[in-house]
Design a protein around this motif. Sequence first.
Motif, mmCIF file in Angstrom:
data_model
loop_
_atom_site.group_PDB
_atom_site.id
_atom_site.type_symbol
_atom_site.label_atom_id
_atom_site.label_comp_id
_atom_site.label_asym_id
_atom_site.label_seq_id
_atom_site.Cartn_x
_atom_site.Cartn_y
_atom_site.Cartn_z
ATOM 1 N N ARG A 355 0.698 -1.303 0.058
ATOM 2 C CA ARG A 355 -0.088 -0.041 -0.041
ATOM 3 C C ARG A 355 0.734 1.187 -0.332
ATOM 4 N N ALA A 356 1.965 1.290 0.896
ATOM 5 C CA ALA A 356 2.772 2.441 0.994
ATOM 6 C C ALA A 356 4.178 2.267 0.512
ATOM 7 N N ASN A 357 4.428 1.433 -0.217
ATOM 8 C CA ASN A 357 5.888 0.905 -0.433
ATOM 9 C C ASN A 357 6.855 1.303 0.549
ATOM 10 N N PHE A 358 6.446 0.831 1.704
ATOM 11 C CA PHE A 358 7.339 0.955 2.937
ATOM 12 C C PHE A 358 7.381 -0.165 3.999
ATOM 13 N N ASP A 359 8.631 -0.429 4.474
ATOM 14 C CA ASP A 359 8.674 -1.526 5.404
ATOM 15 C C ASP A 359 9.741 -0.923 6.311
ATOM 16 N N ASP A 360 9.808 -1.504 7.780
ATOM 17 C CA ASP A 360 10.553 -0.835 8.738
ATOM 18 C C ASP A 360 11.964 -1.285 8.343
ATOM 19 N N ALA A 361 12.289 -2.433 7.787
ATOM 20 C CA ALA A 361 13.702 -2.699 7.361
ATOM 21 C C ALA A 361 14.228 -1.732 6.596
ATOM 22 N N ALA A 362 13.646 -0.838 5.721
ATOM 23 C CA ALA A 362 14.158 0.187 4.859
ATOM 24 C C ALA A 362 14.825 1.354 5.613
ATOM 25 N N ILE A 363 13.907 1.620 6.710
ATOM 26 C CA ILE A 363 14.414 2.923 7.318
ATOM 27 C C ILE A 363 15.487 2.541 8.782
ATOM 28 N N LYS A 364 15.171 1.376 9.182
ATOM 29 C CA LYS A 364 16.044 1.022 10.291
ATOM 30 C C LYS A 364 17.858 1.599 10.334
ATOM 31 N N PRO A 365 17.990 1.304 9.120
ATOM 32 C CA PRO A 365 19.752 1.611 8.740
ATOM 33 C C PRO A 365 19.977 3.247 9.209
ATOM 34 N N TYR A 366 18.865 4.002 9.085
ATOM 35 C CA TYR A 366 18.923 5.549 9.213
ATOM 36 C C TYR A 366 18.479 5.779 10.689
ATOM 37 N N LEU A 367 18.175 5.182 11.501
ATOM 38 C CA LEU A 367 17.734 5.072 12.922
ATOM 39 C C LEU A 367 18.855 4.611 13.737
ATOM 40 N N ALA A 368 20.039 4.921 14.003
ATOM 41 C CA ALA A 368 20.923 4.457 14.520
ATOM 42 C C ALA A 368 20.535 4.963 16.139
ATOM 43 N N LEU A 369 21.007 4.392 17.027
ATOM 44 C CA LEU A 369 20.519 4.890 18.618
ATOM 45 C C LEU A 369 21.253 6.124 18.915
ATOM 46 N N ASP A 370 22.524 6.271 18.482
ATOM 47 C CA ASP A 370 23.139 7.563 18.835
ATOM 48 C C ASP A 370 22.588 8.908 18.132
ATOM 49 N N ASN A 371 22.232 8.596 17.056
ATOM 50 C CA ASN A 371 21.599 9.702 16.247
ATOM 51 C C ASN A 371 20.216 10.134 16.874
ATOM 52 N N MET A 372 19.135 9.164 17.303
ATOM 53 C CA MET A 372 17.961 9.269 17.696
ATOM 54 C C MET A 372 18.337 9.981 19.190
ATOM 55 N N ILE A 373 19.144 9.768 19.868
ATOM 56 C CA ILE A 373 19.706 10.173 21.498
ATOM 57 C C ILE A 373 19.775 11.747 20.894
ATOM 58 N N ALA A 374 20.587 12.011 19.840
ATOM 59 C CA ALA A 374 21.081 13.661 19.264
ATOM 60 C C ALA A 374 19.881 14.134 19.178
ATOM 61 N N ALA A 375 18.882 13.400 18.510
ATOM 62 C CA ALA A 375 17.778 14.218 18.049
ATOM 63 C C ALA A 375 16.645 14.286 19.204
ATOM 64 N N ALA A 376 16.716 13.603 20.051
ATOM 65 C CA ALA A 376 15.849 13.920 21.512
ATOM 66 C C ALA A 376 16.396 14.922 22.045
ATOM 67 N N PHE A 377 17.673 15.123 22.323
ATOM 68 C CA PHE A 377 18.485 16.235 22.704
ATOM 69 C C PHE A 377 18.225 17.443 22.090
ATOM 70 N N ASP A 378 18.438 17.447 20.918
ATOM 71 C CA ASP A 378 18.419 18.674 19.994
ATOM 72 C C ASP A 378 16.872 19.340 20.189
ATOM 73 N N CYS A 379 15.984 18.406 20.160
ATOM 74 C CA CYS A 379 14.476 19.154 20.214
ATOM 75 C C CYS A 379 14.410 19.690 21.383
ATOM 76 N N ALA A 380 14.874 18.917 22.641
ATOM 77 C CA ALA A 380 14.848 19.909 23.920
ATOM 78 C C ALA A 380 15.461 21.002 23.910
ATOM 79 N N THR A 381 16.647 21.154 23.153
ATOM 80 C CA THR A 381 17.201 22.288 23.220
ATOM 81 C C THR A 381 16.552 23.359 22.351
ATOM 82 N N ARG A 382 16.031 23.160 21.123
ATOM 83 C CA ARG A 382 15.219 24.140 20.834
ATOM 84 C C ARG A 382 13.606 24.325 21.212
#
Length: 693
Positions: A355-382
Amino acid sequence: MSEPRQITDSETNPLLKAWVTPFAAPPFDEIKPEHFLPAFEQAFADHSAEIAAITNDPAAPDFANTITALERSGKLLSKVAAVFYDLVSAHSNPAILEIDKEVSLRMARHWNPIMMNAVLFGRIAHLHENRASLGLTPEQLRLLERTYTRFHRSGAGLSDEAKTRMAEINERLAQLGTGFSHHLLGDEQDWFLELGEADRQGLPESLIAGAKAAAEERGMAGKAIVTLSRSSVEPFLKSSARRDLREKVYKAFIARGDNGNANDNNATIVQVLKLREESAKLLGYPTFAAYRLEDSMAKTPEAVRSLLERVWKPARARALADRDDMQALITEEGGNFKLAAWDWRFYAEKLRLQRANFDDAAIKPYLALDNMIAAAFDCATRLFGVTFEERKDVPVWHPDVRVWEMKGRDGKHKALFYGDYFARPSKRSGAWMTSLRDQQKLDGDVAPLILNICNFTKGADGGPSLLSPDDARTLFHEFGHGLHGMLSNVTYPSLSGTAVFTDFVELPSQLYEHWQERPEVLQKFARHYQTVEPLPDDLLQRFLAARKFNQGFATVEFVSSALVDLEFHTQPASAAEDVRAFERRELEKIGMPEEIALRHRPTQFGHIFTGDHYAAGYYSYMWSEVMDADAFGAFEEAGDIFDPAVAKRLHDDIYSSGGSVDPEAAYEAFRGRPPEPDALLRRRGLLDTAKAA
């Protein structure tokens, strides 16, 4: 086996010494199991003496000598208990679990005479009756009301006979809750599925790497295993092409605590429900749910049921339509079997791809833990102007734990944040936020020590941990709770941070999830773990389009669990003598699709049976979601998800006010009006289904 030598000397027991560490953080590198019982002994004795001094004070009761004195009492007990319960849940061992059995009983025996102390309650009640003439600040008035309510609801006004029985009930419930938790951990530690080469069909590399890391954690280096951690089970069920193994893993997962072995929780549940019902009746309530919900935003079981049923109908209709589409997919592929519960996630992924031409496996390589921690911190900073700097000099309870210092907009120290992200056998399943020390300003400006504990799969061979979209959302969710604790700005410990109604406490956490899935955030932080390339725009668009997919399933598994929780605590306990039959009967009553299981079957429902914090209160996530979906709309209406004016209101009225303000008043101060009920259905993509129904 000889008992570990108990270390009682306050000069050698690190729990009884002043902590000469950065920010007076617990010296986990010095603390051993044998330190705890002597420290608890001292803490119980100190606290009892402090309570006796308040109770027997010859001076007439006033706010300072009664309420403020209560707030100052029990500091050592809070300090020791916070460290102990962190280890019990996040890094236990047989010695700690044995101590936990004793401490849970001793804790109940310590608190019972305090919370049912008639003389002490008399002093509190006198102040409560005369509160209008005491010249209290709004926060002091709120504290007085909450203190009075807490003592009243604990049975302080009961007859001596009823108090004796209530104390017995509390002691037994403490033991049962501890036993439930230990049983669940035992079943999770005992089971794993080893994956040979032929067992890995369909599994992405990231999952296999995680399975190897899980094996290494259990001393099985070179092998790969699926464990009963949700972050191991759910990705396996989504991707494994081996239907026989999906069935095996699924059945083991839903059978935790229900295997007729030494870890079986059925008898525990029956006893818990009977004792809760008896305690509610002693306090004058018809059911435990009536007792529990009176002190919440919802107020009544009827209000909870109304919300859940409003969502149940469109969610079930959506899930059934998806089920039929998945069955058609099976037939198209030449399968001659009926979709089963262990097939749902696997075929839902195929349907989403279609339906959406999407599965979780396609995006997981882009969601490294360290990057998501940095994203959570950055949102709090902003949003709030806070900054985070990693600290390597703070002692931790496991080598994987990381610590950051949070500073305020003024550059001054505000909190320590501990992140313990990976699954291991010594940790209970799930994800949670807790604290080692709460913020308060009663005696100086006390900065909090806040913890996030998760169960993500570790990357193999030192590689990065790659998160699923659900994992990334969980990280933001728990960090939202963390911010609630770290941004707290109140005077009194009892009103600090997350000390709010259970059906309000999920607002700051669920609201924070919204930022994780925003394009502005993903474009900046979702980068391929190997190439560092940003998330391609077409994949981002497909991810955003697929977000509301399978929401029928997700809503059904949650709402059914919340309804079963409510029924456990509104029906007579005798109706649940046979827990499995009760579960089956309630699911038949609501028309539960047989292809979907409860998110938490009763025997593994730690939210409601390891303690009573969420008992008759699992609905709270959805009650809060009505507010969080509506609250994020304030940023959308402003045209900027980091709008400074909206962020300031969010900080002042929600994240920093703790329990010092009534939650309805806090929400309306932020939003300017009560929440709009349809926001929840809109967020889950169920509004059209609801209107059609």
